[in-house]
Write a protein that holds these residues in place. Structure first.
Motif, PDB file in Angstrom:
ATOM      1  N   ALA A  10       6.871 -67.304 -20.303  1.00 22.88           N
ATOM      2  CA  ALA A  10       7.192 -66.273 -19.310  1.00 22.88           C
ATOM      3  C   ALA A  10       7.991 -66.871 -18.148  1.00 22.88           C
ATOM      4  O   ALA A  10       8.966 -66.267 -17.687  1.00 22.88           O
ATOM      5  N   VAL A  11       7.588 -68.047 -17.692  1.00 22.44           N
ATOM      6  CA  VAL A  11       8.314 -68.703 -16.594  1.00 22.44           C
ATOM      7  C   VAL A  11       9.721 -69.076 -17.069  1.00 22.44           C
ATOM      8  O   VAL A  11      10.705 -68.873 -16.341  1.00 22.44           O
ATOM      9  N   GLN A  12       9.831 -69.593 -18.278  1.00 25.98           N
ATOM     10  CA  GLN A  12      11.139 -69.948 -18.826  1.00 25.98           C
ATOM     11  C   GLN A  12      12.030 -68.711 -18.911  1.00 25.98           C
ATOM     12  O   GLN A  12      13.216 -68.764 -18.586  1.00 25.98           O
ATOM     13  N   SER A  13      11.448 -67.603 -19.310  1.00 26.70           N
ATOM     14  CA  SER A  13      12.206 -66.359 -19.399  1.00 26.70           C
ATOM     15  C   SER A  13      12.717 -65.920 -18.025  1.00 26.70           C
ATOM     16  O   SER A  13      13.857 -65.465 -17.891  1.00 26.70           O
ATOM     17  N   GLU A  14      11.882 -66.075 -17.010  1.00 25.35           N
ATOM     18  CA  GLU A  14      12.316 -65.745 -15.650  1.00 25.35           C
ATOM     19  C   GLU A  14      13.460 -66.655 -15.201  1.00 25.35           C
ATOM     20  O   GLU A  14      14.421 -66.200 -14.579  1.00 25.35           O
ATOM     21  N   TYR A  15      13.343 -67.938 -15.511  1.00 24.27           N
ATOM     22  CA  TYR A  15      14.409 -68.877 -15.145  1.00 24.27           C
ATOM     23  C   TYR A  15      15.701 -68.513 -15.879  1.00 24.27           C
ATOM     24  O   TYR A  15      16.780 -68.521 -15.280  1.00 24.27           O
ATOM     25  N   PHE A  30      13.228 -66.928  -7.926  1.00 22.77           N
ATOM     26  CA  PHE A  30      12.492 -67.750  -8.882  1.00 22.77           C
ATOM     27  C   PHE A  30      11.707 -68.843  -8.157  1.00 22.77           C
ATOM     28  O   PHE A  30      10.527 -69.062  -8.443  1.00 22.77           O
ATOM     29  N   ILE A  31      12.325 -69.509  -7.212  1.00 25.46           N
ATOM     30  CA  ILE A  31      11.654 -70.577  -6.463  1.00 25.46           C
ATOM     31  C   ILE A  31      10.464 -70.024  -5.684  1.00 25.46           C
ATOM     32  O   ILE A  31       9.398 -70.650  -5.643  1.00 25.46           O
ATOM     33  N   ARG A  32      10.624 -68.870  -5.067  1.00 24.43           N
ATOM     34  CA  ARG A  32       9.503 -68.267  -4.328  1.00 24.43           C
ATOM     35  C   ARG A  32       8.332 -67.958  -5.259  1.00 24.43           C
ATOM     36  O   ARG A  32       7.175 -68.140  -4.883  1.00 24.43           O
ATOM     37  N   ARG A  33       8.627 -67.492  -6.463  1.00 23.25           N
ATOM     38  CA  ARG A  33       7.573 -67.113  -7.398  1.00 23.25           C
ATOM     39  C   ARG A  33       6.908 -68.321  -8.065  1.00 23.25           C
ATOM     40  O   ARG A  33       5.735 -68.250  -8.432  1.00 23.25           O
ATOM     41  N   HIS A  34       7.653 -69.402  -8.230  1.00 19.25           N
ATOM     42  CA  HIS A  34       7.147 -70.576  -8.961  1.00 19.25           C
ATOM     43  C   HIS A  34       7.518 -71.873  -8.228  1.00 19.25           C
ATOM     44  O   HIS A  34       8.175 -72.743  -8.795  1.00 19.25           O
ATOM     45  N   LEU A  39      10.869 -76.163 -13.281  1.00 20.72           N
ATOM     46  CA  LEU A  39      12.133 -75.420 -13.283  1.00 20.72           C
ATOM     47  C   LEU A  39      12.563 -75.018 -11.870  1.00 20.72           C
ATOM     48  O   LEU A  39      13.743 -74.780 -11.624  1.00 20.72           O
ATOM     49  N   ALA A  40      11.627 -74.975 -10.934  1.00 21.39           N
ATOM     50  CA  ALA A  40      11.992 -74.691  -9.548  1.00 21.39           C
ATOM     51  C   ALA A  40      12.871 -75.811  -9.004  1.00 21.39           C
ATOM     52  O   ALA A  40      13.802 -75.552  -8.232  1.00 21.39           O
ATOM     53  N   GLN A  41      12.605 -77.029  -9.419  1.00 21.23           N
ATOM     54  CA  GLN A  41      13.462 -78.139  -8.992  1.00 21.23           C
ATOM     55  C   GLN A  41      14.867 -77.973  -9.548  1.00 21.23           C
ATOM     56  O   GLN A  41      15.853 -78.209  -8.857  1.00 21.23           O
ATOM     57  N   LYS A  42      14.969 -77.547 -10.798  1.00 19.38           N
ATOM     58  CA  LYS A  42      16.293 -77.290 -11.384  1.00 19.38           C
ATOM     59  C   LYS A  42      17.001 -76.186 -10.595  1.00 19.38           C
ATOM     60  O   LYS A  42      18.196 -76.282 -10.317  1.00 19.38           O
ATOM     61  N   ARG A  44      16.535 -75.450  -7.465  1.00 20.21           N
ATOM     62  CA  ARG A  44      16.951 -76.028  -6.176  1.00 20.21           C
ATOM     63  C   ARG A  44      18.241 -76.837  -6.333  1.00 20.21           C
ATOM     64  O   ARG A  44      19.105 -76.806  -5.454  1.00 20.21           O
ATOM     65  N   GLU A  45      18.346 -77.545  -7.443  1.00 20.07           N
ATOM     66  CA  GLU A  45      19.565 -78.334  -7.692  1.00 20.07           C
ATOM     67  C   GLU A  45      20.784 -77.429  -7.865  1.00 20.07           C
ATOM     68  O   GLU A  45      21.865 -77.739  -7.372  1.00 20.07           O
ATOM     69  N   VAL A  46      20.592 -76.314  -8.540  1.00 17.78           N
ATOM     70  CA  VAL A  46      21.680 -75.343  -8.698  1.00 17.78           C
ATOM     71  C   VAL A  46      22.093 -74.820  -7.324  1.00 17.78           C
ATOM     72  O   VAL A  46      23.293 -74.746  -7.004  1.00 17.78           O
ATOM     73  N   LEU A  47      21.120 -74.486  -6.489  1.00 22.35           N
ATOM     74  CA  LEU A  47      21.430 -73.995  -5.140  1.00 22.35           C
ATOM     75  C   LEU A  47      22.158 -75.065  -4.320  1.00 22.35           C
ATOM     76  O   LEU A  47      23.101 -74.751  -3.594  1.00 22.35           O
ATOM     77  N   ALA A  48      21.718 -76.295  -4.446  1.00 18.29           N
ATOM     78  CA  ALA A  48      22.321 -77.386  -3.670  1.00 18.29           C
ATOM     79  C   ALA A  48      23.760 -77.647  -4.084  1.00 18.29           C
ATOM     80  O   ALA A  48      24.570 -78.091  -3.269  1.00 18.29           O
ATOM     81  N   ALA A  49      24.085 -77.344  -5.337  1.00 19.40           N
ATOM     82  CA  ALA A  49      25.469 -77.560  -5.812  1.00 19.40           C
ATOM     83  C   ALA A  49      26.450 -76.617  -5.112  1.00 19.40           C
ATOM     84  O   ALA A  49      27.637 -76.931  -5.020  1.00 19.40           O
TER      85      ALA A  49
END
Length: 53
Positions: A10-15, A30-34, A39-42, A44-49
């Motif tokens: 379910a978390v993977q599906s949300e991501y 997604f980060i707020r929910r998990h 995957l929240a770190q991933k 965050r990395e997308v946001l940082a890019a």
């Protein structure tokens, strides 16, 4: 009796949904929910890019 849904799936599906949407808001949601999920770190990395809409 129906088996319980797989929480990890379910978390993977949300991501995956956030990835498909491809917006800052989707990844932030997604980060707020998990916040502690790997995957929240991933996300965050997308946001940082800084390449999102």
């Amino acid at each position: 009796m129906t088996p319980a849904p797989d929480a990890e799936a379910a978390v993977q599906s949300e991501y995956d949904g956030a990835t498909r949407k491809g917006t800052r808001e989707a990844y932030e949601r997604f980060i707020r929910r998990h916040p502690d999920h790997p995957l929240a770190q991933k996300a965050r990395e997308v946001l940082a890019a800084g390449t999102l809409k």
